[in-house]
Design an enzyme around this catalytic site. Structure first.
Site, short mmCIF file in Angstrom:
data_model
loop_
_atom_site.label_atom_id
_atom_site.label_comp_id
_atom_site.label_asym_id
_atom_site.label_seq_id
_atom_site.Cartn_x
_atom_site.Cartn_y
_atom_site.Cartn_z
N GLU A 189 52.79 35.00 40.13
CA GLU A 189 51.33 34.74 39.52
C GLU A 189 51.59 34.53 38.06
O GLU A 189 51.40 35.31 37.58
CB GLU A 189 50.00 35.02 40.12
CG GLU A 189 49.33 35.09 41.46
CD GLU A 189 48.38 36.41 42.01
OE1 GLU A 189 48.11 36.47 40.96
OE2 GLU A 189 48.82 35.72 43.06
N GLU B 109 41.23 35.64 37.32
CA GLU B 109 41.97 34.56 37.23
C GLU B 109 42.02 33.13 37.01
O GLU B 109 41.51 33.23 36.56
CB GLU B 109 41.17 34.46 39.42
CG GLU B 109 40.86 35.58 39.66
CD GLU B 109 41.96 36.03 40.45
OE1 GLU B 109 43.50 34.97 40.79
OE2 GLU B 109 42.48 36.19 41.87
#
Length: 553
Positions: A297, A464
């Site tokens: 990520e 996120e």
């Protein structure tokens, strides 16, 4: 031990090369990319739809032209060394037969690289296999590899045949990233979105099912060296170069202490930055931030860099934040996973963001020492916010997961929603309030967000950041590095709003959050009624929250 205290001269910052498991071969070339922001936002690709499967020859009908699979000694990590496997390198790529041979030359044995196999199934068509996270048989999502011997004219097709997740933003317009070395050197152009006919579909009827990502692309030059990646790479070496530049800057390093929170399983330093104004910390509250517990990520690292850049700047708001708070920042919690190109796990072969509740320092040193540091911090001062930076592969935009277990007063539960609401006002073209979730599911008890909340950090969030981009504010385009870095600054702006001593903003947002929840429950805003008896599951849909894969358990 810290190299120095805030306000003292900076000691030299040493930079030994990263340590790799001894099974991993590592090429000697130093892989670096220039930074570049496209002049216009890069639009999403028109989605082909989930049922648009594509007929592609299987690997058994083609020729293997690259195969790099570490010879793992047993099923668990044993030891590491600088440079990885000792001895001479093998040759995983098939040699070219002459200047007319148009076969691409693949390579992924560099920091954060991930490609296990390439099979040529047509003149310009390749089926690719990703390497699972080391010491596991799953978590195939992150990719980052090099191709050489390109041709400008033909349309190439690449199909990654072993993606793990049933759903992906590639089915909604996300496009892969391409980097051309020739374009970087001659035109100053860096990573850019490419790919036509991008498809994401189920590839086999077996169990567990695997999924395919396929795209077509034309290379910009003959004989170029190019890279493909799932998201803008940000390696452990990138972080350490950034920390070196920070240490060498007299103005910024006055406010920042860099120390090793701990060592990873491979012996790589997990860095802890303490940021505050010189002259003591008495009476200051604390803010804790972390990133890259999940190595695939990488967008979280760019947002984290923007956070640090703003916080250490001379901006008036940054100076105020340093006067008000002590910031404890761990910019890369899982350096080993980042180094080897994992998607989700550390070298323990497990997801560290499910290990906070039961973590042993010998198995999950990063999360264990972070939790212990926050415990010590809470004993001496209030921690007003914890934020863990992540990336998301299935939902567009930016959003948070918070903590509402349903047992607190209505006021406390409303306050959980104030920080995200303020962030949505500061970032209306990026942040989606409707995508935020606050349920504390049993399966998420081992996450950083829930663990810090259980310790006593009342506002604890997972931030996120979509792998793709934004569908808000008239946008339908990918995030650039500039977009990702701006999130860090916007987080700082929101922190000042959230902690404003004048109660006006907080009161206004509490009223607004109450009205939003009333509407969700089908009530008229202002109709009253206590929230204390309404469960979190009633306040939001029960769709899955985090980006964990189906098999995480």
């Amino acid at each position: 031990q810290p190299w120095r205290s805030p306000g003292e001269p900076q000691a030299p910052f040493s930079l030994p090369p990263p340590r790799w498991p001894v099974e991993c071969e590592v090429i000697q070339e130093r892989i670096e990319h220039i930074e570049w922001v496209p002049p216009e936002p890069e639009p999403f690709c028109p989605p082909m739809g989930p049922e648009q499967a594509l007929y592609t020859l299987g690997e058994e009908q083609g020729t293997v032209v690259y195969h790099c699979s570490p010879a793992l000694q047993g099923s668990c990590f044993t030891r590491a060394r600088v440079g990885g496997a000792p001895g001479s390198l093998s040759s995983p790529a098939a040699p070219l037969e002459g200047p007319q041979d148009t076969t691409l030359l693949f390579e992924s044995r560099f920091e954060s690289g991930n490609l296990q196999k390439a099979v040529k199934v047509g003149p310009y068509e390749y089926v690719l296999m990703l390497r699972p996270d080391l010491y596991t048989a799953k978590h195939t999502q992150w990719f980052y590899f090099r191709v050489q011997n390109t041709r400008q004219e033909p349309l190439y097709r690449f199909t990654i045949a072993n993606m793990a997740k049933p759903k992906s933003l590639y089915g909604q317009g996300l496009r892969p990233l391409l980097y051309s070395q020739r374009d970087a050197q001659s035109r100053g152009v860096g990573w850019r979105r490419v790919g036509t006919d991008v498809r994401y579909y189920r590839g086999s009827a077996g169990e567990p099912p695997v999924f395919r990502l396929s795209w077509t692309v034309r290379f910009p030059h003959d004989g170029d060296t190019c890279f493909f990646a799932a998201c803008y790479p940000y390696t452990y070496s990138d972080l350490r170069r950034y920390l070196c530049a920070l240490a060498a800057d007299p103005a910024r390093s006055r406010h920042c202490t860099v120390q090793a929170l701990c060592r990873s399983l491979a012996g790589n330093a997990v860095y802890l930055l303490t940021i505050t104004s010189p002259g003591g910390t008495a009476g200051k509250r604390a803010v804790v931030a972390s990133a890259r517990v999940h190595p695939g990520e990488s967008g979280g690292s760019w947002a984290m860099r923007g956070f640090l850049e703003f916080l250490l700047s001379s901006h008036e708001d940054a100076r105020l934040l340093r006067r008000l708070f002590v910031f404890k920042v761990v910019p890369m919690l899982n350096p080993d996973g980042v180094v080897v190109g994992n998607s989700r796990c550390s070298l323990a072969g497990r997801d560290p963001n499910r290990a906070y509740g039961k973590a042993l320092p010998g198995s999950f040193p990063g999360v264990w020492h972070l939790r212990a540091m926050v415990q010590r911090l809470l004993a001496e001062r209030e921690v007003v916010l914890y934020c863990d930076f992540h990336g998301h592969s299935r939902k567009n935009n930016v959003f948070v997961y918070g903590c509402d277990a349903g047992g607190d007063s209505a006021g406390t539960r409303l306050r959980q929603r104030v920080f995200p609401l303020m962030l949505s006002k500061n970032a209306p073209d990026k942040f989606s309030l409707s995508s935020c979730k606050y349920q504390v599911q049993k399966s998420k008890e081992g996450t950083g967000r829930v663990s810090m909340w259980r310790l006593g950090v009342s506002h604890s969030y997972t931030l996120e950041v979509a792998f793709s981009g934004s569908t808000l504010g008239g946008r339908s385009s990918h995030f650039s590095v500039e977009d990702l870095e701006s999130l860090g600054r916007l987080l700082c702006d929101t922190l000042l709003d959230f902690c404003d001593p004048a109660p006006t903003k907080l009161q206004q947002c509490l009223v607004e959050a109450d009205a939003l929840l009333q509407r969700q429950m089908g009530r008229e805003p202002g109709s009253g009624g206590s929230w204390s008896d309404v469960s979190p599951s009633e306040l939001e849909s029960s769709t899955s929250g985090s980006d964990s894969s189906m098999s995480d358990g």
